[in-house]
Write a protein that holds these residues in place. Structure first.
Motif, PDB file in Angstrom:
ATOM      1  N   GLY A 134      41.454  51.135  40.373  1.00 31.88           N
ATOM      2  CA  GLY A 134      42.313  52.259  40.030  1.00 31.88           C
ATOM      3  C   GLY A 134      42.343  53.310  41.126  1.00 31.88           C
ATOM      4  N   GLY A 135      41.180  53.584  41.725  1.00 31.21           N
ATOM      5  CA  GLY A 135      41.127  54.546  42.822  1.00 31.21           C
ATOM      6  C   GLY A 135      41.918  54.081  44.025  1.00 31.21           C
ATOM      7  N   TYR A 136      41.818  52.797  44.343  1.00 24.69           N
ATOM      8  CA  TYR A 136      42.552  52.251  45.497  1.00 24.69           C
ATOM      9  C   TYR A 136      44.063  52.322  45.274  1.00 24.69           C
ATOM     10  CZ  TYR A 136      44.175  48.941  49.019  1.00 24.69           C
ATOM     11  OH  TYR A 136      44.838  48.352  50.064  1.00 24.69           O
ATOM     12  N   LEU A 137      44.515  51.881  44.106  1.00 24.40           N
ATOM     13  CA  LEU A 137      45.947  51.879  43.820  1.00 24.40           C
ATOM     14  C   LEU A 137      46.510  53.302  43.786  1.00 24.40           C
ATOM     15  CD1 LEU A 137      46.087  49.155  41.011  1.00 24.40           C
ATOM     16  CD2 LEU A 137      46.924  48.941  43.349  1.00 24.40           C
ATOM     17  N   THR A 138      45.740  54.229  43.220  1.00 27.03           N
ATOM     18  CA  THR A 138      46.209  55.611  43.140  1.00 27.03           C
ATOM     19  C   THR A 138      46.245  56.267  44.504  1.00 27.03           C
ATOM     20  OG1 THR A 138      45.262  55.775  40.915  1.00 27.03           O
ATOM     21  CG2 THR A 138      45.802  57.840  42.014  1.00 27.03           C
ATOM     22  N   GLU A 139      45.247  55.980  45.337  1.00 23.12           N
ATOM     23  CA  GLU A 139      45.150  56.609  46.647  1.00 23.12           C
ATOM     24  C   GLU A 139      46.237  56.110  47.595  1.00 23.12           C
ATOM     25  OE1 GLU A 139      43.382  59.173  49.483  1.00 23.12           O
ATOM     26  OE2 GLU A 139      42.935  58.952  47.344  1.00 23.12           O
ATOM     27  N   TYR A 140      46.484  54.809  47.601  1.00 20.35           N
ATOM     28  CA  TYR A 140      47.384  54.229  48.601  1.00 20.35           C
ATOM     29  C   TYR A 140      48.796  53.942  48.082  1.00 20.35           C
ATOM     30  CZ  TYR A 140      43.364  53.734  51.656  1.00 20.35           C
ATOM     31  OH  TYR A 140      42.282  53.993  52.445  1.00 20.35           O
ATOM     32  N   TYR A 141      48.974  53.929  46.777  1.00 15.27           N
ATOM     33  CA  TYR A 141      50.301  53.661  46.226  1.00 15.27           C
ATOM     34  C   TYR A 141      50.702  54.805  45.290  1.00 15.27           C
ATOM     35  CZ  TYR A 141      49.638  49.036  48.219  1.00 15.27           C
ATOM     36  OH  TYR A 141      49.412  47.994  49.084  1.00 15.27           O
ATOM     37  N   ASN A 142      50.509  54.606  43.980  1.00 17.68           N
ATOM     38  CA  ASN A 142      50.908  55.602  42.991  1.00 17.68           C
ATOM     39  C   ASN A 142      50.170  55.291  41.706  1.00 17.68           C
ATOM     40  OD1 ASN A 142      52.763  56.655  40.714  1.00 17.68           O
ATOM     41  ND2 ASN A 142      53.612  57.625  42.551  1.00 17.68           N
ATOM     42  N   TRP A 143      49.964  56.301  40.877  1.00 20.37           N
ATOM     43  CA  TRP A 143      49.240  56.043  39.632  1.00 20.37           C
ATOM     44  C   TRP A 143      49.966  55.036  38.751  1.00 20.37           C
ATOM     45  CZ3 TRP A 143      51.680  56.783  35.042  1.00 20.37           C
ATOM     46  CH2 TRP A 143      52.731  57.701  34.973  1.00 20.37           C
ATOM     47  N   ARG A 144      51.279  54.880  38.916  1.00 21.33           N
ATOM     48  CA  ARG A 144      52.036  53.947  38.088  1.00 21.33           C
ATOM     49  C   ARG A 144      51.629  52.494  38.344  1.00 21.33           C
ATOM     50  NH1 ARG A 144      56.119  56.772  35.614  1.00 21.33           N
ATOM     51  NH2 ARG A 144      56.533  58.832  36.503  1.00 21.33           N
ATOM     52  N   TRP A 145      51.115  52.217  39.550  1.00 23.06           N
ATOM     53  CA  TRP A 145      50.680  50.865  39.867  1.00 23.06           C
ATOM     54  C   TRP A 145      49.412  50.475  39.115  1.00 23.06           C
ATOM     55  CZ3 TRP A 145      53.217  47.026  42.154  1.00 23.06           C
ATOM     56  CH2 TRP A 145      54.388  47.360  42.833  1.00 23.06           C
ATOM     57  N   VAL A 146      48.721  51.437  38.548  1.00 22.47           N
ATOM     58  CA  VAL A 146      47.579  51.142  37.685  1.00 22.47           C
ATOM     59  C   VAL A 146      48.035  50.294  36.496  1.00 22.47           C
ATOM     60  CG1 VAL A 146      45.972  52.225  36.068  1.00 22.47           C
ATOM     61  CG2 VAL A 146      46.208  53.121  38.371  1.00 22.47           C
ATOM     62  N   PHE A 147      49.277  50.499  36.067  1.00 23.94           N
ATOM     63  CA  PHE A 147      49.840  49.726  34.961  1.00 23.94           C
ATOM     64  C   PHE A 147      50.672  48.541  35.443  1.00 23.94           C
ATOM     65  CE2 PHE A 147      49.401  54.143  33.447  1.00 23.94           C
ATOM     66  CZ  PHE A 147      48.481  53.929  32.436  1.00 23.94           C
ATOM     67  N   TYR A 148      51.399  48.710  36.544  1.00 26.73           N
ATOM     68  CA  TYR A 148      52.234  47.615  37.059  1.00 26.73           C
ATOM     69  C   TYR A 148      51.400  46.413  37.503  1.00 26.73           C
ATOM     70  CZ  TYR A 148      56.242  50.831  37.201  1.00 26.73           C
ATOM     71  OH  TYR A 148      57.257  51.697  36.868  1.00 26.73           O
ATOM     72  N   ILE A 149      50.123  46.635  37.850  1.00 30.11           N
ATOM     73  CA  ILE A 149      49.266  45.551  38.323  1.00 30.11           C
ATOM     74  C   ILE A 149      49.085  44.466  37.256  1.00 30.11           C
ATOM     75  CG2 ILE A 149      47.075  46.575  37.553  1.00 30.11           C
ATOM     76  CD1 ILE A 149      47.662  44.729  40.877  1.00 30.11           C
ATOM     77  N   ASN A 150      49.361  44.816  35.983  1.00 34.48           N
ATOM     78  CA  ASN A 150      49.194  43.844  34.900  1.00 34.48           C
ATOM     79  C   ASN A 150      50.289  42.782  34.871  1.00 34.48           C
ATOM     80  OD1 ASN A 150      46.856  44.985  33.835  1.00 34.48           O
ATOM     81  ND2 ASN A 150      47.981  46.407  32.540  1.00 34.48           N
ATOM     82  N   LEU A 151      51.437  43.029  35.525  1.00 35.13           N
ATOM     83  CA  LEU A 151      52.556  42.093  35.430  1.00 35.13           C
ATOM     84  C   LEU A 151      52.214  40.689  35.923  1.00 35.13           C
ATOM     85  CD1 LEU A 151      55.492  41.598  34.693  1.00 35.13           C
ATOM     86  CD2 LEU A 151      56.144  42.407  36.984  1.00 35.13           C
ATOM     87  N   PRO A 152      51.674  40.506  37.147  1.00 38.01           N
ATOM     88  CA  PRO A 152      51.362  39.127  37.576  1.00 38.01           C
ATOM     89  C   PRO A 152      50.306  38.457  36.707  1.00 38.01           C
ATOM     90  CG  PRO A 152      50.494  40.738  39.151  1.00 38.01           C
ATOM     91  CD  PRO A 152      51.396  41.478  38.208  1.00 38.01           C
ATOM     92  N   PHE A 153      49.287  39.219  36.272  1.00 39.61           N
ATOM     93  CA  PHE A 153      48.270  38.654  35.381  1.00 39.61           C
ATOM     94  C   PHE A 153      48.904  38.187  34.078  1.00 39.61           C
ATOM     95  CE2 PHE A 153      45.547  41.379  38.039  1.00 39.61           C
ATOM     96  CZ  PHE A 153      44.521  40.500  38.342  1.00 39.61           C
ATOM     97  N   GLY A 154      49.784  39.022  33.524  1.00 40.69           N
ATOM     98  CA  GLY A 154      50.414  38.694  32.246  1.00 40.69           C
ATOM     99  C   GLY A 154      51.285  37.463  32.330  1.00 40.69           C
ATOM    100  N   ILE A 155      52.091  37.346  33.394  1.00 40.34           N
ATOM    101  CA  ILE A 155      52.979  36.188  33.538  1.00 40.34           C
ATOM    102  C   ILE A 155      52.171  34.896  33.685  1.00 40.34           C
ATOM    103  CG2 ILE A 155      54.673  35.096  35.052  1.00 40.34           C
ATOM    104  CD1 ILE A 155      55.792  37.877  35.634  1.00 40.34           C
ATOM    105  N   LEU A 156      51.151  34.922  34.546  1.00 34.79           N
ATOM    106  CA  LEU A 156      50.319  33.722  34.730  1.00 34.79           C
ATOM    107  C   LEU A 156      49.588  33.343  33.444  1.00 34.79           C
ATOM    108  CD1 LEU A 156      48.812  34.434  38.283  1.00 34.79           C
ATOM    109  CD2 LEU A 156      50.515  32.698  37.672  1.00 34.79           C
ATOM    110  N   ALA A 157      49.085  34.354  32.723  1.00 34.16           N
ATOM    111  CA  ALA A 157      48.380  34.077  31.464  1.00 34.16           C
ATOM    112  C   ALA A 157      49.331  33.455  30.446  1.00 34.16           C
ATOM    113  CB  ALA A 157      47.767  35.362  30.908  1.00 34.16           C
TER     114      ALA A 157
END
Length: 516
Positions: A159-182
């Motif tokens: 969460g710290g990495y995504l927030t620092e280098y991208y945006n806090w919204r990517w904390v939630f968007y990161i679930n998309l690839p996991f969800g599709i594969l699952a």
């Protein structure tokens, strides 16, 4: 379904394991990944500290309420169908959280996340228990435990990495690839189970348990800001939580088709396991909640550094679980749990001696030891609790297991932060009473010039240092308390029976050795 499980070949079992573990990691990661992003969300949403906290608490409350119905819903809908619905709903809700434009929207979508995500962990556990034969349950639970334990531990780092280098919204968007594969893996490899349309849903029992959990969570969330039981609101919430829980227990033992089968609690290992996982929940998330403010506010670590320092804790957990997977059939699991309790308590004892000048290597080392200890607790405890439980109770039992861990986490976080606030104030008052310009210590030549009693800046600087030291002692007090909580759980192991499967394998190994 047979006890041997649905996956009759190693490849089939592996594909099922990967599919369900993707869903497990996705859900457990979200319990802590948003923590470090809260300040950024707060600024983006123009929210107060109390308001932005609902981003976390709304998820926890709804997830806790929706965990117990997992067994009934799995019976009525079929376990595979429910799993697919839960993964799809959780993924869509994650995307909505990332796209939220206001505080009310993100709280609503976090509630949806909690509702769909509640079933993911218990369903994944019950599927793995049915996929592998009993003699391989230890290895299966080691794999499952890595996902359950690593998610919350690595959440702040990612969460710290995504927030620092991208945006806090990517904390939630990161679930998309996991969800599709699952979703693809579950649809293709997880076998369907027969539906039980005769299973009745006890709506009244569910309502009572939901109200009890909701009132308890509200009391824990608002207790600190409302000065606990000096507030009529907190007293009312505590009374309602106790009353609804009592009514639920009466309903459970008297209803024809209760919401939770009382037969679950006739298994001694499972019941003791619930108490122990409650303690694990307290220590796991309470420690992870305390360390970031300790490292950032008192020591001055940046967000990313804090995440990196906490990450090795997950390494210790993974190593422990891999070892446990190999030892579970050869060593009494109660001894492994005892070792884990001892290591966890040792790490907390070391943490109780931290200072504001603590070296980084000591923080990392205590984290590795604690992760190692928790890894030695989680898998043997899960295996011991479920090995003797009847197969028809598994889905319901895994839901209760997750619920007790979550409630333990909520209560633990509430207690440690309440004590942190109260002890910081008490320590500050005690130190301030000693800080007078007439003390010899204030006249020494080496006393910092910044602590000049005759200027406003000097008094503020001295007060800041007093507050810092007072908070440090309060943090150490919390670490000490958790050490004693951990040690206090050890006698519960005397109530657990050694699983028959372990004993039979040990006897067989001994017989083989004697024959050779």
């Amino acid at each position: 379904m047979s006890d041997a499980g649905a996956g009759s070949t190693p490849l089939g079992r592996g594909l099922i394991t990967v599919s369900v573990m993707l869903a497990t990691v996705m859900q457990t990661l979200d319990t802590t990944i948003a923590n470090v992003a809260l300040p950024h969300m707060q600024g983006s949403m123009s929210a107060t500290q109390d308001q932005i906290a609902w981003v976390l608490t709304s998820y926890i409350v709804v997830a806790a309420i929706m965990t117990p119905p997992t067994g009934v819903l799995a019976a009525r809908l079929g376990r595979k169908r429910l799993f697919l619905i839960a993964v799809a709903g959780f993924t869509v809700a994650s995307m909505l959280c990332g796209a939220a434009a206001s505080l009310s929207e993100i709280v609503l979508f976090r509630m949806l996340q909690g509702a769909f995500g509640a079933a993911l962990v218990p369903l994944s556990q019950s599927i793995l228990l049915d996929t592998y034969p009993r003699e391989k349950h230890g290895g299966a639970m080691a794999i499952w435990g890595i996902g359950v334990m690593i998610g919350p531990i690595l959440g702040p780092t990612l969460g710290g990495y995504l927030t620092e280098y991208y945006n806090w919204r990517w904390v939630f968007y990161i679930n998309l690839p996991f969800g599709i594969l699952a979703l693809l893996g579950i649809f293709a490899f997880v076998p369907a189970t027969p539906k039980d349309s005769s299973r009745r849903f006890d709506l009244f029992g569910f309502a009572l348990l939901s109200l009890a959990i909701g009132a308890l969570q509200m009391m824990l969330d608002r207790g600190e800001s409302q000065d606990w039981f000096s507030s009529p609101e907190i007293v009312i919430e505590a009374v309602l939580a106790g009353l609804f829980l009592y009514m639920f227990i009466v309903q459970m033992y008297t209803a024809r088709n209760p919401f939770i089968e009382p037969g679950l609690f006739r298994d001694r290992n499972f019941t003791v396991g619930l108490l122990l996982i409650f303690v694990v929940g307290i220590v796991l998330l309470a420690t992870l909640a305390l360390l970031p403010p300790f490292l950032q506010n008192l020591i001055g670590f940046p967000v990313l550094t804090t995440g990196y320092v906490l990450a090795p804790r997950g390494f210790g957990t993974m190593v422990a679980m891999m070892l446990v997977g190999r030892l579970i059939g050869r060593v009494d699991p109660r001894l492994m749990i005892l070792l884990g309790i001892g290591l966890t308590a040792l790490s907390l004892a070391e943490m109780s001696r931290f200072t504001i000048d603590v070296p980084v290597h000591l923080i990392v080392w205590t984290g590795i030891i604690q992760g190692f200890g928790l890894g030695f607790i989680f898998v043997p405890l899960t295996t011991t609790a479920f090995t003797t439980l009847e197969q028809r109770y598994r889905t319901e039992g895994t839901a209760m297991f997750s619920l007790m861990r979550n409630i333990g986490s909520s209560i633990g976080i509430s207690i440690v932060f309440t004590l942190l606030s109260q002890n910081t104030q008490a320590n500050h008052a005690g130190f301030a009473a000693l800080m007078t310009p007439f003390r010899d210590a204030m006249l020494y030549p080496f006393t910092p010039r910044a602590w000049n009693w005759h200027t406003t800046e000097g008094v503020m600087a001295l007060n800041g240092e007093v507050t810092r030291q007072a908070a440090t002692i309060a943090f150490l007090g919390d670490f000490t308390l958790m050490m004693w909580v951990m040690l206090g759980a050890a006698p519960l192991l005397l109530l657990m029976r050694r699983p028959e499967i372990t004993r039979k394998r040990s006897v067989a190994a001994t017989t083989t050795a004697a024959t050779d």
